[in-house]
Every structure is written in C-alpha cells, then in structure tokens.
Design a protein around this motif. Structure first.
Motif, PDB file in Angstrom:
ATOM      1  N   ALA A   1       0.839  -1.195   0.000  1.00 17.47           N
ATOM      2  CA  ALA A   1       0.000   0.000   0.000  1.00 17.47           C
ATOM      3  C   ALA A   1       0.874   1.245   0.000  1.00 17.47           C
ATOM      4  N   TYR A   2       0.350   2.294  -0.622  1.00 22.97           N
ATOM      5  CA  TYR A   2       1.035   3.572  -0.724  1.00 22.97           C
ATOM      6  C   TYR A   2       0.074   4.661  -0.295  1.00 22.97           C
ATOM      7  N   GLY A   3       0.552   5.591   0.529  1.00 25.53           N
ATOM      8  CA  GLY A   3      -0.289   6.711   0.903  1.00 25.53           C
ATOM      9  C   GLY A   3       0.282   7.500   2.060  1.00 25.53           C
ATOM     10  N   ALA A   4      -0.534   8.408   2.560  1.00 27.19           N
ATOM     11  CA  ALA A   4      -0.136   9.226   3.699  1.00 27.19           C
ATOM     12  C   ALA A   4       0.084   8.328   4.912  1.00 27.19           C
ATOM     13  N   PRO A   5       0.975   8.723   5.817  1.00 27.85           N
ATOM     14  CA  PRO A   5       1.233   7.891   6.995  1.00 27.85           C
ATOM     15  C   PRO A   5      -0.034   7.552   7.781  1.00 27.85           C
ATOM     16  N   GLU A   6      -1.023   8.431   7.743  1.00 23.23           N
ATOM     17  CA  GLU A   6      -2.268   8.186   8.483  1.00 23.23           C
ATOM     18  C   GLU A   6      -3.017   6.972   7.954  1.00 23.23           C
ATOM     19  N   ARG A   7      -2.767   6.585   6.708  1.00 22.56           N
ATOM     20  CA  ARG A   7      -3.464   5.441   6.115  1.00 22.56           C
ATOM     21  C   ARG A   7      -2.846   4.109   6.519  1.00 22.56           C
ATOM     22  N   LEU A   8      -1.631   4.141   7.030  1.00 19.52           N
ATOM     23  CA  LEU A   8      -0.957   2.898   7.410  1.00 19.52           C
ATOM     24  C   LEU A   8      -1.470   2.426   8.767  1.00 19.52           C
ATOM     25  N   PRO A   9      -1.241   1.154   9.081  1.00 17.69           N
ATOM     26  CA  PRO A   9      -1.601   0.677  10.419  1.00 17.69           C
ATOM     27  C   PRO A   9      -0.890   1.528  11.467  1.00 17.69           C
ATOM     28  N   ARG A  10      -1.483   1.667  12.632  1.00  8.38           N
ATOM     29  CA  ARG A  10      -0.919   2.524  13.670  1.00  8.38           C
ATOM     30  C   ARG A  10       0.360   1.969  14.299  1.00  8.38           C
ATOM     31  N   ARG A  11       0.520   0.681  14.301  1.00 10.43           N
ATOM     32  CA  ARG A  11       1.717   0.070  14.872  1.00 10.43           C
ATOM     33  C   ARG A  11       2.350  -0.836  13.835  1.00 10.43           C
ATOM     34  N   PRO A  12       3.685  -0.941  13.850  1.00  8.80           N
ATOM     35  CA  PRO A  12       4.341  -1.852  12.907  1.00  8.80           C
ATOM     36  C   PRO A  12       3.765  -3.251  13.034  1.00  8.80           C
ATOM     37  N   GLY A  13       3.464  -3.862  11.913  1.00  2.50           N
ATOM     38  CA  GLY A  13       2.957  -5.230  11.911  1.00  2.50           C
ATOM     39  C   GLY A  13       1.451  -5.345  12.086  1.00  2.50           C
ATOM     40  N   MET A  14       0.783  -4.273  12.517  1.00  2.00           N
ATOM     41  CA  MET A  14      -0.654  -4.336  12.757  1.00  2.00           C
ATOM     42  C   MET A  14      -1.396  -4.426  11.429  1.00  2.00           C
ATOM     43  N   ALA A  15      -2.261  -5.389  11.297  1.00  2.00           N
ATOM     44  CA  ALA A  15      -3.072  -5.599  10.092  1.00  2.00           C
ATOM     45  C   ALA A  15      -2.198  -5.754   8.852  1.00  2.00           C
ATOM     46  N   ARG A  16      -1.013  -6.288   9.021  1.00  2.00           N
ATOM     47  CA  ARG A  16      -0.077  -6.428   7.912  1.00  2.00           C
ATOM     48  C   ARG A  16      -0.080  -7.862   7.408  1.00  2.00           C
TER      49      ARG A  16
ATOM     50  N   VAL B   1       4.263  -4.621   1.636  1.00  2.00           N
ATOM     51  CA  VAL B   1       5.118  -3.451   1.801  1.00  2.00           C
ATOM     52  C   VAL B   1       4.242  -2.220   2.014  1.00  2.00           C
ATOM     53  N   HIS B   2       4.691  -1.321   2.890  1.00  2.00           N
ATOM     54  CA  HIS B   2       3.975  -0.078   3.132  1.00  2.00           C
ATOM     55  C   HIS B   2       4.880   1.102   2.801  1.00  2.00           C
ATOM     56  N   LEU B   3       4.443   1.907   1.825  1.00  2.00           N
ATOM     57  CA  LEU B   3       5.153   3.119   1.433  1.00  2.00           C
ATOM     58  C   LEU B   3       4.349   4.324   1.903  1.00  2.00           C
ATOM     59  N   ALA B   4       5.021   5.291   2.525  1.00  2.00           N
ATOM     60  CA  ALA B   4       4.331   6.484   3.014  1.00  2.00           C
ATOM     61  C   ALA B   4       4.857   7.718   2.300  1.00  2.00           C
ATOM     62  N   THR B   5       3.956   8.627   1.967  1.00  2.00           N
ATOM     63  CA  THR B   5       4.348   9.901   1.380  1.00  2.00           C
ATOM     64  C   THR B   5       4.714  10.866   2.505  1.00  2.00           C
ATOM     65  N   VAL B   6       5.797  11.604   2.298  1.00  2.00           N
ATOM     66  CA  VAL B   6       6.316  12.493   3.341  1.00  2.00           C
ATOM     67  C   VAL B   6       6.727  13.817   2.709  1.00  2.00           C
ATOM     68  N   HIS B   7       6.329  14.914   3.362  1.00  3.54           N
ATOM     69  CA  HIS B   7       6.685  16.246   2.888  1.00  3.54           C
ATOM     70  C   HIS B   7       7.391  17.070   3.966  1.00  3.54           C
TER      71      HIS B   7
END
Length: 192
Positions: A91-106, A111-117
């Motif tokens: 999945a790719y997106g803003a950090p808010e879209r990722l699971p709150r903790r590493p490994g959660m719902a993974r 792979v999890h990619l986060a956009t960062v500015h």
C-alpha cells in the motif's frame, strides 16, 4: 493467485526497488510500454484516482499482471486493507493510512510506502511502521505547478533523518537523480 512480494522483515527495506513508476491520468496511455522498459525488479505505484472504483480495479488488475510478468512490484495507493483485497504487493499513501503500529493488520510480505513532505510526516511514517518513505516534492512537478519544492539540499536533510529507505519523488528524471546522487527515485513523467 497473485504473486505476493515476500521479503523477510529485517531485509524488506534494503530489498525494495530503486526505481518506481507512479501512475496517474497523464501517463495512463503509456504505462504498458513504460513497465516493459523498466529494469527488472522496479516498482509501480498505481494511483489512478481519476477512475471510478470498478474501472480502477480493472486497470490495476491488468497492470499488476503486467508488472509481475516483468518482475516488478505493484503497489496500490490506498488503505492497506484495500491493497490486500486487490492482491497488491503493498500500500502507498499518507502515513495516516498505514496501520498505527508496525505489523498491525499487515499481510506477511506486504510493503507499506508512506508519502512524506516534512519532519512531522516523517515521524508519523516511522510510528506507523512504513517500510520506505517517498519524500516530495524534490523538484518542480507538472502535478503541482507553482508549488514549493524541497530542492536537493532540503531533500537530503530530511532523508538523513529517515530510519527507513527513502525514495525521492517530484520532478525527478534519470539525469536529476544521477546529478543529485539520489539512489532511489520515483517519477510520473520522468519514466513515462
């Protein structure tokens, strides 16, 4: 059954592609050709927000099959749960879209990619357990004409704070990546 990108967690970051093609409406017509030209083991970040849900799913399925045929990853922009349902490699997106903790719902291997500015978003990506961050915009882009950019120096300062792999995004071309010594990069127009 879709192939799932599976890398042991401790090696996931170093095993990520160095080159990423990002999709949108502008480059849709040339995506098949672009995927075929990318070096084996590159990545596709499928956005296509302009399509209705059914058409978006059909387009993703077709491009995912092609990407896998060429040995590329196929990431879906959106929630990780949607990426799992669509058999994306991640999945790719803003950090808010990722699971709150590493490994959660993974899903194993996802792979999890986060956009960062900014530094704040980088910290959120770390807390969310992102495997890599796409830091942008490094240079002026057609996606956001007239918007501010980080430039190579601020990009490198932000990248130096990252605890995960960094992928540069925004106005990147092969020439700019080489000149700025950016090893991992993503582009829409620069690869289409």
């Amino acid at each position: 059954m879709a192939r799932c990108y599976s890398v042991p967690v401790k090696n996931r970051q170093s095993s990520l592609p160095t080159l990423w093609l990002v999709s949108d409406a502008r480059n849709d017509a040339g995506l098949e050709r672009a995927l075929a030209r990318l070096p084996r083991g590159s990545g596709l970040v499928f956005r296509h927000y302009h399509l209705a849900p059914e058409a978006r799913r059909a387009r993703f399925d077709a491009l995912r099959r092609l990407a896998h045929r060429h040995g590329h990853l196929a990431m879906l922009a959106g929630e990780p749960a949607l990426a799992r349902r669509w058999h994306a490699d991640g999945a790719y997106g803003a950090p808010e879209r990722l699971p709150r903790r590493p490994g959660m719902a993974r899903k194993p291997g996802m792979v999890h990619l986060a956009t960062v500015h900014s530094l704040r978003e980088l910290a959120r990506a770390h807390r969310a357990g992102a495997d890599a961050v796409l830091i942008s915009p490094v240079f002026p882009t057609a996606s956001h004409p007239g918007s501010g950019t980080l430039g190579p120096v601020r990009f490198k300062l932000l990248a130096a704070r990252a605890q995960v792999s960094v992928i540069a995004l925004g106005g990147i071309t092969q020439h700019r990546a080489r000149t700025a010594r950016i090893p991992r990069w993503a582009a829409i127009d620069g690869l289409s």
